[in-house]
Structures are given as C-alpha cells and as structure tokens.
Design an enzyme around this catalytic site. Structure first.
Site, PDB file in Angstrom:
ATOM      1  N   TRP A 108       0.824  -1.221   0.000  1.00 58.49           N
ATOM      2  CA  TRP A 108       0.000   0.000   0.000  1.00 58.49           C
ATOM      3  C   TRP A 108       0.849   1.258   0.000  1.00 58.49           C
ATOM      4  O   TRP A 108       0.508   2.248  -0.654  1.00 58.49           O
ATOM      5  CB  TRP A 108      -0.995  -0.014   1.162  1.00 58.49           C
ATOM      6  CG  TRP A 108      -2.137  -0.975   0.927  1.00 58.49           C
ATOM      7  CD1 TRP A 108      -2.436  -2.085   1.642  1.00 58.49           C
ATOM      8  CD2 TRP A 108      -3.133  -0.903  -0.117  1.00 58.49           C
ATOM      9  NE1 TRP A 108      -3.544  -2.713   1.118  1.00 58.49           N
ATOM     10  CE2 TRP A 108      -3.985  -2.014   0.047  1.00 58.49           C
ATOM     11  CE3 TRP A 108      -3.375  -0.024  -1.177  1.00 58.49           C
ATOM     12  CZ2 TRP A 108      -5.072  -2.264  -0.810  1.00 58.49           C
ATOM     13  CZ3 TRP A 108      -4.460  -0.274  -2.028  1.00 58.49           C
ATOM     14  CH2 TRP A 108      -5.281  -1.373  -1.832  1.00 58.49           C
ATOM     15  N   ASP A 193      -1.028   6.367   6.630  1.00 61.42           N
ATOM     16  CA  ASP A 193      -2.176   5.554   6.218  1.00 61.42           C
ATOM     17  C   ASP A 193      -2.413   4.529   7.324  1.00 61.42           C
ATOM     18  O   ASP A 193      -1.604   3.629   7.527  1.00 61.42           O
ATOM     19  CB  ASP A 193      -1.840   4.864   4.881  1.00 61.42           C
ATOM     20  CG  ASP A 193      -2.932   3.911   4.401  1.00 61.42           C
ATOM     21  OD1 ASP A 193      -3.938   3.734   5.118  1.00 61.42           O
ATOM     22  OD2 ASP A 193      -2.761   3.336   3.300  1.00 61.42           O
ATOM     23  N   LYS A 217     -11.943  -1.698   6.427  1.00 62.31           N
ATOM     24  CA  LYS A 217     -11.063  -2.657   7.081  1.00 62.31           C
ATOM     25  C   LYS A 217     -11.547  -2.818   8.523  1.00 62.31           C
ATOM     26  O   LYS A 217     -12.050  -3.855   8.890  1.00 62.31           O
ATOM     27  CB  LYS A 217      -9.605  -2.196   7.024  1.00 62.31           C
ATOM     28  CG  LYS A 217      -9.131  -1.835   5.617  1.00 62.31           C
ATOM     29  CD  LYS A 217      -9.021  -3.052   4.713  1.00 62.31           C
ATOM     30  CE  LYS A 217      -8.937  -2.756   3.214  1.00 62.31           C
ATOM     31  NZ  LYS A 217      -7.899  -1.884   2.752  1.00 62.31           N
TER      32      LYS A 217
HETATM   33  C1  LIG Z   1      -7.445  -1.198   1.604  1.00 61.07           C
HETATM   34  C2  LIG Z   1      -6.345  -0.252   1.815  1.00 61.07           C
HETATM   35  C3  LIG Z   1      -6.203   0.902   1.031  1.00 61.07           C
HETATM   36  C4  LIG Z   1      -7.092   1.200  -0.146  1.00 61.07           C
HETATM   37  O1  LIG Z   1      -8.401   1.462   0.243  1.00 61.07           O
HETATM   38  P1  LIG Z   1      -9.585   1.542  -0.824  1.00 61.07           P
HETATM   39  O2  LIG Z   1     -10.747   1.945   0.025  1.00 61.07           O
HETATM   40  O3  LIG Z   1      -9.731   0.204  -1.462  1.00 61.07           O
HETATM   41  O4  LIG Z   1      -9.213   2.582  -1.815  1.00 61.07           O
HETATM   42  C5  LIG Z   1      -5.163   1.760   1.318  1.00 61.07           C
HETATM   43  N1  LIG Z   1      -4.308   1.510   2.323  1.00 61.07           N
HETATM   44  C6  LIG Z   1      -4.409   0.417   3.098  1.00 61.07           C
HETATM   45  C7  LIG Z   1      -3.438   0.191   4.204  1.00 61.07           C
HETATM   46  C8  LIG Z   1      -5.442  -0.495   2.872  1.00 61.07           C
HETATM   47  O5  LIG Z   1      -5.541  -1.587   3.648  1.00 61.07           O
END
Ligand SMILES: *Cc1c(COP(=O)(O)O)cnc(C)c1O
Length: 394
Positions: A108, A193, A217
């Site tokens: 990511w 993130d 998540k």
């Molecule tokens: C799933 C995820 C993303 C992307 O999220 P989307 O909602 O699919 O755009 C970005 N960073 C991390 C750490 C993720 O687990």
C-alpha cells in the site's frame, strides 16, 4: 444449510462488521431513527442526518482523543483517493520544497508513492522512495534509520503506512516511525495511512499532520474514508502546486463539515454505530490493543509451534496484529501453494472463511479486526493445529 452467522469471517476488506451493528442497520434501511424514511433515502441536509454526522465525529474524537486543532473529515473514494488527496493538499508552490518522501514498507505504501509519481510527473518535484526493509537471502530486515535518505527541510511531508494489510507488516507502535523521524532530525509533517489498524491501538494524534483510514477494514463499510488533518496545514499561505478537485479538498470538507456534496450517508451511519459499539464493548483503545494482541498471539503461537510447517515471512517485531500472513511449507523448505489451497478449502468446510492471502502475494491471511471475536480466532488456531498434524509427514 448453515445458519449464516455461524460463519466466522476473516476477510481483509471489506471485512467483518459487528452483528449488533448489522441488525440495527437492517432496521434503519426501512425506517431510520423513527423518521419514517430509510437511511438509504434520507436527505443529508435533514436536521436528523446532520445531527448524526456531528455525533459520529464526536464519538471518533472522544475515542481517539483528537485535539480541536485537527479537522475530522468524512470523505469518499477510499484510501486510494487519499493517496491523491495528500499530494494535492499538501504540496504547495514553495520553491524550497523539492521532494515528497515516502517510506516504503509494502504494497500500500508503494501504491501511494506511485500515485504521487503520477500526479507530480509534470512538475519538477521528485518522489523520494525510502525502503524500510531489506531482503537478503529471503530474510527481511528493518533498515537502519541512519541509512534513510530523508530530504528533511526540502520535503513537504513524510509518508508511511502503519499497517500493510497485504503483507501483514505493522509498525510496533504508532509512535515508532515518528520517534525515528525525530531522532533523524526530520521535522516535516508526517502523513500516515492507518486504514487497516485504525482504532486498534492508541494513537498520539499530535505527532501527525494527516492520518487517514478507509472504513472497510476496521470500522465500517466501503465508501467512506476518514481523514484527520492538522488545520495549520490547510491555512499555509502558498497556494497548492496542482489544482485540487473539490471532492478531494480538505479545506472545503473542513468548512462544510463534510457536507460539501452528498456523503455516503448509510456508510457513515454504520461507522457511527461501530464507534458507539467500540465504546460500550471495549471502552478504550488501550483495552482494544490488549485484546488485539491477545488474538494475534494465538495464531503466531501456532506458527512458531508448527516446526516450520507454517512460516511467517515477517520479522517478529513487525508481525501485524490485524492481518496475520503466513505460508505453508513442505519438509524440503519449499512453499506449497497446493497445501495452501487445501487449507483454504478445508477451513471453508468448517465455516472459517476469507482466509486466502491477497492475490498479489499468495499464502494465507487471517484478518483479526475488532469485530472478530476471540472464540473465532480460537477456531482458526484449532484448525491450524489439526491441519498441520494431518500433514505432519509431508
Ligand atoms: C485497503 C487499503 C487501502 C485502499 O483502500 P480503498 O478503500 O480500497 O481505496 C489503502 N491503504 C491500506 C493500508 C489499505 O488496507
């Protein structure tokens, strides 16, 4: 037929939502909070809806202890939209800033850096990618911060990912990287993130410029993303380097209380219930963290007791409490994808679902977000033991 909720779901995202929250939402679809209108239909400008948005923000602020100088924004477009939003909002027309620094720990953070490269391709800014892990002879090792080629004064921000959902790599604490950057003498705003470990442990919000997390998540359905932004980053005099689409503009979302355009109303309502559920069920993030570590340790214990049948590719200090990733290995030391297929199939037969690793890396991944109960984790642990015993001779 198996009753639906007997299935234990370990998907990485979209992921499990507490059953209590699903039941309340089921009622809301027909009649939301006694309005006679469903949550999929209600106007985002209605008094009831605006009050709910406010309540959602307050619940999150109190759970995470978010100071008033931070804006809490509910945006759309997922974590992926935030990859762009960060660049667009934070990179300014400032000749002293020549780089954006990205600490790369897995899939990511790497995707985020690629998005920055795409957006900055026609500017003279560089995306400076710094690898946090070295791989030598298949062994992963954390790099020494003194080797990081940080830009320091010339970067607009330093970006990293606190939990790599696909690879199963988590920073040992949310202070870990900020502490190291401090020690390196780097004062640039930190962007993190936290999509897949948001609300799984305490966070010292003041250490960050921007914290963002996509909901699906650990705290809700896909469609909404939370961004927590230090307001002084939004009021710098220099204008943005690139034009910001209004739907990604932190300032516009801050001023309009995330109601610039129609928000994902029903997704936000689910997040509201999840925040409430976390408070009643667990109380504090300290408690949630203890529980998360306890759940994850059940599986890491199975891995270390398996005589090499299960192998975690991640150094112990960085093994994620949210996404437990491992391979199945034969006596000759080779990874056995056919055994991994069998593992996933057998597990499904026992009502344990969502265990297949991400398509880009393979293997097994057990995601243990807050809604996953300890007894469900115990079922996976028991299954892992019996599967390893069955194949002891391979
Ligand atoms: C799933 C995820 C993303 C992307 O999220 P989307 O909602 O699919 O755009 C970005 N960073 C991390 C750490 C993720 O687990």
């Amino acid at each position: 037929m198996t009753p639906v909720r007997d299935v234990a779901y370990f998907g990485a995202g979209p992921a499990k939502i507490p059953e209590e929250v699903l039941r309340r939402t089921q009622d809301d679809i027909v009649n939301w909070r006694g309005t006679g209108v469903g949550i999929l239909e209600v106007s985002h400008r209605s008094t009831e809806y605006m009050a709910m948005m406010q309540e959602t923000e307050e619940r999150l602020r109190s759970m995470m202890d978010i100071p008033t100088e931070y804006a809490v924004l509910f945006m759309a477009g997922g974590g992926t939209a935030q990859f762009a939003a960060v660049v667009l909002n934070l990179v300014r027309q400032d000749p002293a800033k020549r780089q954006v620094d990205y600490l790369i720990s897995g899939s990511w953070s790497s995707k985020a850096a690629q998005e920055a490269e795409r957006l900055l391709a026609h500017t003279d800014l560089q995306v400076n990618q710094i690898q946090l892990f070295n791989k030598t002879k298949g062994e992963m090792a954390f790099t020494c911060p003194s080797e990081w080629n940080l830009s320091r004064e010339t970067t607009s921000y330093v970006y990293y990912c606190d939990n790599e959902t696909i690879d199963g790599i988590e920073m040992p604490s949310s202070d870990y990287i900020p502490d190291m950057l401090d020690a390196c003498g780097c004062n640039a705003p930190i962007v993190v993130d936290m999509s897949s470990n948001f609300l799984s442990r305490p966070v010292n919000v003041r250490r960050f410029g921007v914290i963002f997390a996509t909901a699906q998540k650990n705290f809700g359905p896909a469609g909404v993303t939370v961004a927590i932004v230090r307001r002084n980053l939004l009021t710098v005099a220099a204008p943005p380097l690139l034009p910001i689409p209004t739907t990604l503009d932190y300032c516009i979302f801050d001023k309009s209380h995330s109601l610039h355009n129609t928000p994902p109303c029903s997704a936000i309502s689910v997040c509201n219930y999840v925040f409430e559920w976390l408070g009643t069920r667990f109380g504090t993030l300290v408690h949630i963290e203890q529980l998360a570590q306890h759940k994850a340790s059940q599986l890491y214990h199975c891995i270390s007791e398996s005589d090499g049948f299960y192998r975690s590719p991640i150094p112990p200090n960085f093994q994620s409490s949210m996404n437990v990733v491992f391979r199945i290995v034969k006596a000759d030391g080779q990874v056995a994808p056919e055994l991994e297929d069998e593992f996933v199939r057998d597990a499904e037969g026992r009502g344990l679902t969502g265990l297949r690793g991400h398509r880009s890396v393979g293997g097994i991944r057990v995601s243990l977000y807050n809604a996953v109960r300890t007894e469900e984790v115990m079922r996976v642990a028991a299954f892992m033991r019996s599967f390893a015993e069955k194949h002891a001779d391979i």
